[in-house]
Design a protein around this motif. Sequence first.
Motif, PDB file in Angstrom:
ATOM      1  N   ILE A 177       0.948  -1.051   0.047  1.00 26.51           N
ATOM      2  CA  ILE A 177       0.037   0.227   0.038  1.00 26.51           C
ATOM      3  C   ILE A 177       1.024   1.118  -0.121  1.00 26.51           C
ATOM      4  N   ALA A 178       1.055   1.878  -1.195  1.00 23.98           N
ATOM      5  CA  ALA A 178       1.833   3.025  -1.298  1.00 23.98           C
ATOM      6  C   ALA A 178       1.122   4.190  -1.593  1.00 23.98           C
ATOM      7  N   GLN A 179       1.758   5.528  -1.041  1.00 18.59           N
ATOM      8  CA  GLN A 179       1.252   6.836  -1.591  1.00 18.59           C
ATOM      9  C   GLN A 179       2.164   7.715  -0.989  1.00 18.59           C
ATOM     10  N   THR A 224      -5.176   2.908   7.252  1.00 19.19           N
ATOM     11  CA  THR A 224      -6.752   2.425   7.611  1.00 19.19           C
ATOM     12  C   THR A 224      -6.865   1.427   6.268  1.00 19.19           C
ATOM     13  N   LEU A 225      -6.720   1.609   5.045  1.00 22.12           N
ATOM     14  CA  LEU A 225      -6.759   0.912   4.101  1.00 22.12           C
ATOM     15  C   LEU A 225      -5.960  -0.603   4.114  1.00 22.12           C
ATOM     16  N   ALA A 226      -4.842  -0.652   4.726  1.00 16.37           N
ATOM     17  CA  ALA A 226      -4.298  -1.653   5.111  1.00 16.37           C
ATOM     18  C   ALA A 226      -4.735  -2.385   6.035  1.00 16.37           C
ATOM     19  N   ALA A 227      -5.181  -1.945   7.158  1.00 17.02           N
ATOM     20  CA  ALA A 227      -5.879  -2.717   8.285  1.00 17.02           C
ATOM     21  C   ALA A 227      -7.093  -3.426   7.837  1.00 17.02           C
ATOM     22  N   HIS A 228      -8.025  -2.570   6.953  1.00 15.63           N
ATOM     23  CA  HIS A 228      -9.317  -3.136   6.480  1.00 15.63           C
ATOM     24  C   HIS A 228      -8.888  -4.266   5.485  1.00 15.63           C
ATOM     25  N   LEU A 229      -7.864  -4.129   4.728  1.00 21.05           N
ATOM     26  CA  LEU A 229      -7.624  -5.074   3.662  1.00 21.05           C
ATOM     27  C   LEU A 229      -7.169  -6.508   4.246  1.00 21.05           C
ATOM     28  N   VAL A 279      -2.527 -14.384   7.124  1.00 25.74           N
ATOM     29  CA  VAL A 279      -2.445 -13.032   6.577  1.00 25.74           C
ATOM     30  C   VAL A 279      -1.309 -12.318   7.613  1.00 25.74           C
ATOM     31  N   ALA A 280      -0.301 -11.677   7.107  1.00 26.36           N
ATOM     32  CA  ALA A 280       0.757 -10.783   7.788  1.00 26.36           C
ATOM     33  C   ALA A 280       0.568  -9.551   7.398  1.00 26.36           C
ATOM     34  N   ILE A 281       1.014  -8.653   8.212  1.00 22.65           N
ATOM     35  CA  ILE A 281       1.174  -7.209   7.867  1.00 22.65           C
ATOM     36  C   ILE A 281       2.724  -6.791   8.422  1.00 22.65           C
ATOM     37  N   LEU A 282       3.007  -5.973   7.415  1.00 18.27           N
ATOM     38  CA  LEU A 282       4.318  -5.396   7.638  1.00 18.27           C
ATOM     39  C   LEU A 282       4.626  -3.923   7.509  1.00 18.27           C
ATOM     40  N   ASP A 283       4.839  -3.111   8.811  1.00 22.58           N
ATOM     41  CA  ASP A 283       4.674  -1.827   8.789  1.00 22.58           C
ATOM     42  C   ASP A 283       6.089  -1.429   8.940  1.00 22.58           C
ATOM     43  N   ILE A 311       1.884  -4.480   3.115  1.00 22.16           N
ATOM     44  CA  ILE A 311       3.079  -3.722   3.238  1.00 22.16           C
ATOM     45  C   ILE A 311       2.398  -2.318   3.614  1.00 22.16           C
ATOM     46  N   ASP A 312       2.728  -1.520   4.543  1.00 23.21           N
ATOM     47  CA  ASP A 312       2.120  -0.263   4.832  1.00 23.21           C
ATOM     48  C   ASP A 312       3.308   0.633   4.720  1.00 23.21           C
TER      49      ASP A 312
END
Length: 221
Positions: free
Chosen positions: A8-10, A19-24, A37-41, A92-93
Motif C-alpha cells: 500500500i503506497a502513496q 486504514t486501507l491496509a488494516a481493513h484489507l 495473513v501478515a502485515i508489515l509496517d 505492507i504499509d
Amino acid sequence: MTGKILVIAQQKGGSGKTTLAAHLAVAGLHVSGGGRVAILDIDPQGSLGQWYERRERRLGEGETGLLLRTASGWGAKREARILARDHDLVLIDMPPRSDMEARNAIEAADLVAVPVQPTPVDLWATVATLELVEKGGPPAILIVNRAPARAIAEATLAQLQKLPAPIAAGQLGNRVAFGATMGSGSTVLEAFPHSKAADEVRALAAELQRLLASQPAKAIR
C-alpha cells in the motif's frame, strides 16, 4: 507455499494508507478462505503497529488472526519475502515521502495499491508514487479512497484515467466508521459487518485478491 505481497503506497501523507491496509488485512482473512495473513509496517510513525497493539488488547495476544512485523530500509524486502513463505497474503504499509523504503518494498511486491483521494493534491502525489512503482516493476492499481457521497467530479475522474495505472472498480467512501473503528484495533468488517462500508471493503478486497492471483509467481523470493 509462496504467498502474494501487496504493497500500500502513496507519497502523500494522510491518504488513508494505514486504514486501507488494516481493513484489507482483516478482509484477507475471509477472502483468502481463512488463509494466513501478515502485515508489515515499515512506516516510522508505526500507525499500523499501534492499531495492531490495540487489536491485541481487545482480542487477546495470539488471537488477532494476523501476524505483525516491522522493518525499515533494505530489511523491508527481506522481511516481506520471508513472510510470504508461510503466509497467503502479506500487506505492507509504506511510509510517505521515502524513496528508499519504497523501492525496497516495491521490488518484493506482486501488486502495488495506491490510495488516492479525489483531489488535485492527491493526484500530483500519485504521479510521483507511480514513477517509483514503475522503477520497481510490479503492476499498480489506483484505489479511490474517501470518495464523496456524490459521484467523483468528471474533471477529477478524467485526470485519474490519464495516469499509467488502472482504477479499481471498488471504492471506499468518506465514512466516519473507517476511522472510528481503527481506534479500537477493529475494522468496519467486525464492528459493522452489514454496513455499506463493510460491503465496500469486501468488494475491493475480492477485486485485489483476483488481481494478485493472476500475477505470475516471483522467480526468486
